[in-house]
Design a protein around this motif. Sequence first.
Motif, mmCIF file in Angstrom:
data_model
loop_
_atom_site.group_PDB
_atom_site.id
_atom_site.type_symbol
_atom_site.label_atom_id
_atom_site.label_comp_id
_atom_site.label_asym_id
_atom_site.label_seq_id
_atom_site.Cartn_x
_atom_site.Cartn_y
_atom_site.Cartn_z
ATOM 1 N N GLY A 101 -41.742 7.244 -41.753
ATOM 2 C CA GLY A 101 -42.670 6.361 -42.439
ATOM 3 C C GLY A 101 -43.108 5.207 -41.550
ATOM 4 N N PRO A 102 -43.993 4.344 -42.060
ATOM 5 C CA PRO A 102 -44.539 3.255 -41.246
ATOM 6 C C PRO A 102 -43.525 2.191 -40.843
ATOM 7 N N LYS A 103 -42.424 2.072 -41.545
ATOM 8 C CA LYS A 103 -41.434 1.044 -41.211
ATOM 9 C C LYS A 103 -40.218 1.635 -40.498
ATOM 10 N N LYS A 104 -40.408 2.781 -39.867
ATOM 11 C CA LYS A 104 -39.375 3.473 -39.091
ATOM 12 C C LYS A 104 -38.245 4.060 -39.932
ATOM 13 N N TYR A 105 -38.415 4.121 -41.250
ATOM 14 C CA TYR A 105 -37.489 4.843 -42.116
ATOM 15 C C TYR A 105 -38.059 6.233 -42.340
ATOM 16 N N TRP A 106 -37.181 7.177 -42.580
ATOM 17 C CA TRP A 106 -37.577 8.569 -42.703
ATOM 18 C C TRP A 106 -37.422 9.045 -44.145
ATOM 19 N N ALA A 107 -38.283 9.979 -44.521
ATOM 20 C CA ALA A 107 -38.237 10.587 -45.852
ATOM 21 C C ALA A 107 -38.052 12.096 -45.695
ATOM 22 N N LEU A 108 -37.546 12.722 -46.713
ATOM 23 C CA LEU A 108 -37.372 14.167 -46.743
ATOM 24 C C LEU A 108 -38.499 14.765 -47.577
ATOM 25 N N ILE A 109 -39.179 15.776 -47.023
ATOM 26 C CA ILE A 109 -40.260 16.448 -47.750
ATOM 27 C C ILE A 109 -39.945 17.932 -47.874
ATOM 28 N N ASP A 110 -40.626 18.594 -48.816
ATOM 29 C CA ASP A 110 -40.516 20.049 -48.914
ATOM 30 C C ASP A 110 -41.752 20.679 -48.270
ATOM 31 N N LYS A 111 -41.825 22.020 -48.274
ATOM 32 C CA LYS A 111 -42.931 22.718 -47.603
ATOM 33 C C LYS A 111 -44.287 22.487 -48.258
ATOM 34 N N THR B 197 -48.674 10.088 -38.865
ATOM 35 C CA THR B 197 -48.894 9.242 -37.688
ATOM 36 C C THR B 197 -47.618 8.961 -36.912
ATOM 37 N N ASN B 198 -46.452 9.156 -37.536
ATOM 38 C CA ASN B 198 -45.182 8.907 -36.853
ATOM 39 C C ASN B 198 -44.447 10.226 -36.661
#
Length: 159
Positions: A125-135, A110-111
């Motif tokens: 994420g929902p609180k404007k912090y970002w996460a790192l994901i893999d494929k 959603t972001n």
Amino acid sequence: LLPEPAEDIKFLNNPNFLKIRLENGHKLYSKYAAKIITKKPVTDLYDYAEGIIMIKNDKYINFMDTTGRVVLSKKYIAAGNFSNGLARVQLDNKWNYINKKGQVQLGPFTNGVTDFVNNRAFIEGPKKYWALIDKNGKNLTYDVFISPKNFVNNYALTG
């Protein structure tokens, strides 16, 4: 070469393709084919990546191959280039990652999201912090980054 005068001519990010701006839209010239490969003018042409060129028709973004054939033609509001076999696309105000067949591989988010680089991407994420994901969509860090920039030489600048 052109049946009408060009207002501007620029290379895409690949020197084998010229973006030609005409009064009624843009066309793409291929040095490989030595001809214009877009049958009709498009609103805009973006970069070439992994054999696919991102184009804009009116207000939507689509993807075409190097012969000028539109290969993915949904009504994407925004998109990124293909990278690591996936492209980020926005449809119905949600972000997804699609493959070259147009199939959703990851999402919806959603972001914000970034392009994949070295099989990693950032998602907001929902609180404007970002996460790192893999494929595979596996969360590698959870929400710990503020305003990350994409990877360059295996490093990403984060706040």
